[in-house]
Design a protein around this motif. Structure first.
Motif, PDB file in Angstrom:
ATOM      1  N   PRO A   2     -46.990  94.383  19.603  1.00 53.78           N
ATOM      2  CA  PRO A   2     -46.456  95.614  18.976  1.00 53.78           C
ATOM      3  C   PRO A   2     -44.939  95.736  19.112  1.00 53.78           C
ATOM      4  O   PRO A   2     -44.262  96.142  18.172  1.00 53.78           O
ATOM      5  N   ALA A   3     -44.404  95.371  20.277  1.00 50.16           N
ATOM      6  CA  ALA A   3     -42.951  95.465  20.473  1.00 50.16           C
ATOM      7  C   ALA A   3     -42.223  94.445  19.608  1.00 50.16           C
ATOM      8  O   ALA A   3     -41.171  94.732  19.042  1.00 50.16           O
TER       9      ALA A   3
ATOM     10  N   ALA B 100     -43.272  93.287  16.724  1.00 49.38           N
ATOM     11  CA  ALA B 100     -43.347  93.801  15.353  1.00 49.38           C
ATOM     12  C   ALA B 100     -42.357  94.943  15.141  1.00 49.38           C
ATOM     13  O   ALA B 100     -41.690  95.010  14.108  1.00 49.38           O
ATOM     14  N   LYS B 101     -42.246  95.823  16.128  1.00 49.67           N
ATOM     15  CA  LYS B 101     -41.327  96.970  16.019  1.00 49.67           C
ATOM     16  C   LYS B 101     -39.891  96.502  15.815  1.00 49.67           C
ATOM     17  O   LYS B 101     -39.130  97.101  15.064  1.00 49.67           O
ATOM     18  N   HIS B 102     -39.520  95.418  16.491  1.00 47.66           N
ATOM     19  CA  HIS B 102     -38.160  94.908  16.400  1.00 47.66           C
ATOM     20  C   HIS B 102     -38.024  93.793  15.372  1.00 47.66           C
ATOM     21  O   HIS B 102     -36.977  93.155  15.289  1.00 47.66           O
ATOM     22  N   ASP B 103     -39.093  93.538  14.593  1.00 50.55           N
ATOM     23  CA  ASP B 103     -39.092  92.500  13.557  1.00 50.55           C
ATOM     24  C   ASP B 103     -38.667  91.142  14.139  1.00 50.55           C
ATOM     25  O   ASP B 103     -37.817  90.450  13.582  1.00 50.55           O
TER      26      ASP B 103
ATOM     27  N   ASN C 249     -33.800  87.659  16.040  1.00 49.21           N
ATOM     28  CA  ASN C 249     -33.439  88.517  17.168  1.00 49.21           C
ATOM     29  C   ASN C 249     -31.940  88.771  17.149  1.00 49.21           C
ATOM     30  O   ASN C 249     -31.165  87.828  17.142  1.00 49.21           O
TER      31      ASN C 249
ATOM     32  N   GLU D  44     -30.304 106.004  21.006  1.00 52.78           N
ATOM     33  CA  GLU D  44     -31.421 105.309  20.370  1.00 52.78           C
ATOM     34  C   GLU D  44     -31.101 103.823  20.166  1.00 52.78           C
ATOM     35  O   GLU D  44     -31.936 102.953  20.408  1.00 52.78           O
TER      36      GLU D  44
ATOM     37  N   SER E 240     -32.942 100.649  21.983  1.00 49.43           N
ATOM     38  CA  SER E 240     -33.499  99.563  21.184  1.00 49.43           C
ATOM     39  C   SER E 240     -32.997  98.198  21.672  1.00 49.43           C
ATOM     40  O   SER E 240     -33.760  97.246  21.802  1.00 49.43           O
TER      41      SER E 240
ATOM     42  N   GLY F 183     -35.285  95.306  23.544  1.00 47.99           N
ATOM     43  CA  GLY F 183     -35.332  93.927  23.060  1.00 47.99           C
ATOM     44  C   GLY F 183     -35.051  92.916  24.148  1.00 47.99           C
ATOM     45  O   GLY F 183     -35.713  91.890  24.262  1.00 47.99           O
TER      46      GLY F 183
END
Length: 173
Positions: free
Chosen positions: A101-102, A104-107, A126, A141, A145, A149
C-alpha cells in the motif's frame, strides 16, 4: 548495454553470503475483480517484457512454494530453492506484502535481488533521494511524504533481518 532508470538503488551488505541468486518481482498476478483484472494485464505485459530482455532472470527457476497471497503479488525467481526458503520465510513474505500500500501511495515500483553478500533494493520512479524542488520551502505534508518514502526503504531491509540471522546460525559449523 546501457540501462538507465529513474529511481534509487540500495545495496545492503549481508552478514552471510547467499550461495544462490534470488529475484523478487512485484505485480498483480491474480485478478479478483475488474480493477485487478486490468492491473494483472499490465503486470503480465511488464513481467513478460522483463523475462524476454533480462538474461539473468531467464536462467533462474520460478519458485512456486510461497504463501498464496504472496504469489498473487510477487514472482520469485531463484537458483537455489532450499536457500530461498531460509531467506524468504513466510514472516518476510508478510512484511513485504505490508509494504505494497505504501509503495502504491508513492507510485513506487520495487524489485529485490539477493546475490552473494548483498541485498539490492531497486525502487523505480522514486523521487525522494534527489528531488529538484528540495531547495524550495516544504510544507508539513511534503516533508511527511519524503520521510515516509525514506522509511519505506529501510523497512524493506529490516524485513530480512530475522531470516538472515537464522541463515547465519544454520550455515556456521
Amino acid at each position: 548495454t546501457l540501462v538507465a532508470f529513474e529511481g534509487t538503488l540500495l545495496r545492503v551488505e549481508l552478514p552471510v553470503a547467499c550461495r544462490g541468486t534470488h529475484r523478487i518481482i512485484p505485480g498483480v498476478f491474480v485478478a479478483t475483480n475488474w480493477k485487478t483484472t486490468i492491473e494483472k494485464q499490465v503486470s503480465l505485459v511488464a513481467y513478460k517484457t522483463l523475462l524476454k530482455n533480462d538474461e539473468q532472470l531467464k536462467q533462474l527457476d520460478v519458485a512456486n512454494e510461497m504463501n498464496v497471497t504472496f504469489q498473487e503479488r510477487f514472482k520469485v525467481h531463484t537458483s537455489d530453492e532450499a536457500e530461498l526458503k531460509a531467506v524468504l520465510p513466510e514472516a518476510v513474505q508478510k512484511e513485504l506484502l505490508k509494504l505494497l500500500p505504501a509503495l502504491a501511495k508513492h507510485d513506487v515500483s520495487m524489485q529485490l535481488l539477493l546475490k552473494g553478500q548483498a541485498l539490492y533494493v531497486v525502487l523505480q520512479r522514486n523521487r525522494y533521494v534527489a528531488e529538484e524542488r528540495m531547495h524550495l520551502a516544504l510544507d508539513d505534508e511534503q516533508l511527511h511524504s519524503i520521510y515516509a518514502g525514506l522509511m519505506l526503504q529501510l523497512r524493506v531491509i529490516e524485513a530480512f533481518h530475522p531470516a538472515i540471522a537464522s541463515m547465519k546460525k544454520t550455515s556456521e559449523p
